[in-house]
Motif scaffolding. Sequence first.
Motif, PDB file in Angstrom:
ATOM      1  N   CYS A  21       0.829  -1.206   0.000  1.00  0.00           N
ATOM      2  CA  CYS A  21       0.000   0.000   0.000  1.00  0.00           C
ATOM      3  C   CYS A  21       0.865   1.258   0.000  1.00  0.00           C
ATOM      4  CB  CYS A  21      -0.935  -0.002   1.206  1.00  0.00           C
ATOM      5  SG  CYS A  21      -2.255  -1.238   1.122  1.00  0.00           S
ATOM      6  N   ALA A  22       1.940   1.233   0.763  1.00  0.00           N
ATOM      7  CA  ALA A  22       2.824   2.394   0.820  1.00  0.00           C
ATOM      8  C   ALA A  22       3.530   2.634  -0.509  1.00  0.00           C
ATOM      9  CB  ALA A  22       3.859   2.209   1.929  1.00  0.00           C
ATOM     10  N   ALA A  23       3.754   1.556  -1.269  1.00  0.00           N
ATOM     11  CA  ALA A  23       4.462   1.679  -2.549  1.00  0.00           C
ATOM     12  C   ALA A  23       3.541   2.053  -3.700  1.00  0.00           C
ATOM     13  CB  ALA A  23       5.172   0.362  -2.872  1.00  0.00           C
ATOM     14  N   GLY A  24       2.235   1.967  -3.485  1.00  0.00           N
ATOM     15  CA  GLY A  24       1.297   2.272  -4.563  1.00  0.00           C
ATOM     16  C   GLY A  24       1.267   3.759  -4.890  1.00  0.00           C
ATOM     17  N   GLN A  25       0.670   4.077  -6.027  1.00  0.00           N
ATOM     18  CA  GLN A  25       0.498   5.483  -6.383  1.00  0.00           C
ATOM     19  C   GLN A  25      -0.440   6.142  -5.375  1.00  0.00           C
ATOM     20  OE1 GLN A  25      -1.226   6.181 -10.252  1.00  0.00           O
ATOM     21  NE2 GLN A  25      -1.391   8.382  -9.935  1.00  0.00           N
ATOM     22  N   ARG A  26      -0.069   7.304  -4.900  1.00  0.00           N
ATOM     23  CA  ARG A  26      -0.887   7.983  -3.904  1.00  0.00           C
ATOM     24  C   ARG A  26      -1.492   9.252  -4.491  1.00  0.00           C
ATOM     25  NH1 ARG A  26       2.135   9.025   1.539  1.00  0.00           N
ATOM     26  NH2 ARG A  26       2.643   6.834   1.091  1.00  0.00           N
TER      27      ARG A  26
END
Length: 233
Positions: free
Chosen positions: A147-152
Amino acid sequence: MRQLPLSVRLHDRALFESFLPGANALALAQLSALAGEPRPGLIWLCGPEGSGKTHLLQALCARAGAGAAYVPLPQLLPYGAAALADWHEARWLCLDDVAAVVGNLDWERALFAVYRDCEERGASLLMAARAAPPQLPFALPDLASRCAAGQRIALQALDEHEQCAALQLRARQRGFDLPEESARYLQRRMPRDMGSLFAVLEELDAAALAEQRRLTVPFIRDVLARRAVPTSS
């Protein structure tokens, strides 16, 4: 469109065209483009209450049509984590209010399985929460890292002027006029989040149609005085 057993439906006003972008113009453009063709990967949509997360997720599903699924996770809780398997074939999977299940290991394992499934199928997985992943108490490190590595995409709440414009836009799309004076009056009398403002606007529209009245300040004052729920000062 797959729906929940609770018969949750997309709001008919939750469209890209009815979203006042304000400072969120880039987010609107990104999600509008995504609705044309799913792409593999996770997008994390975050922002304060009333910033438009649910609106944009539902708008994406409405634009994408068949193959898109909107899933508000708090309403799925009574069915258990295994219920997430019902949406494994969605090409766009929009999971709203993810924070409702973060910290529960069973749910996080189910979310991680959904993530892996979307990755393998080339589907788009969108998760929405008020906070960004690093601020949430994940129980499963693998899910937290993905989740932290996904596009934000971070949304901002509308300012006072933009809220007024958003109310007038929603009124026009419902087929009636909301004078600026009336919109400002609502802002002074109601909680300052767009969900509450839109809800009372729908109530006022229904009352105006029933009584064949315009949404003037005196009429709005009268309708609000009749409501069971007191208004804020």
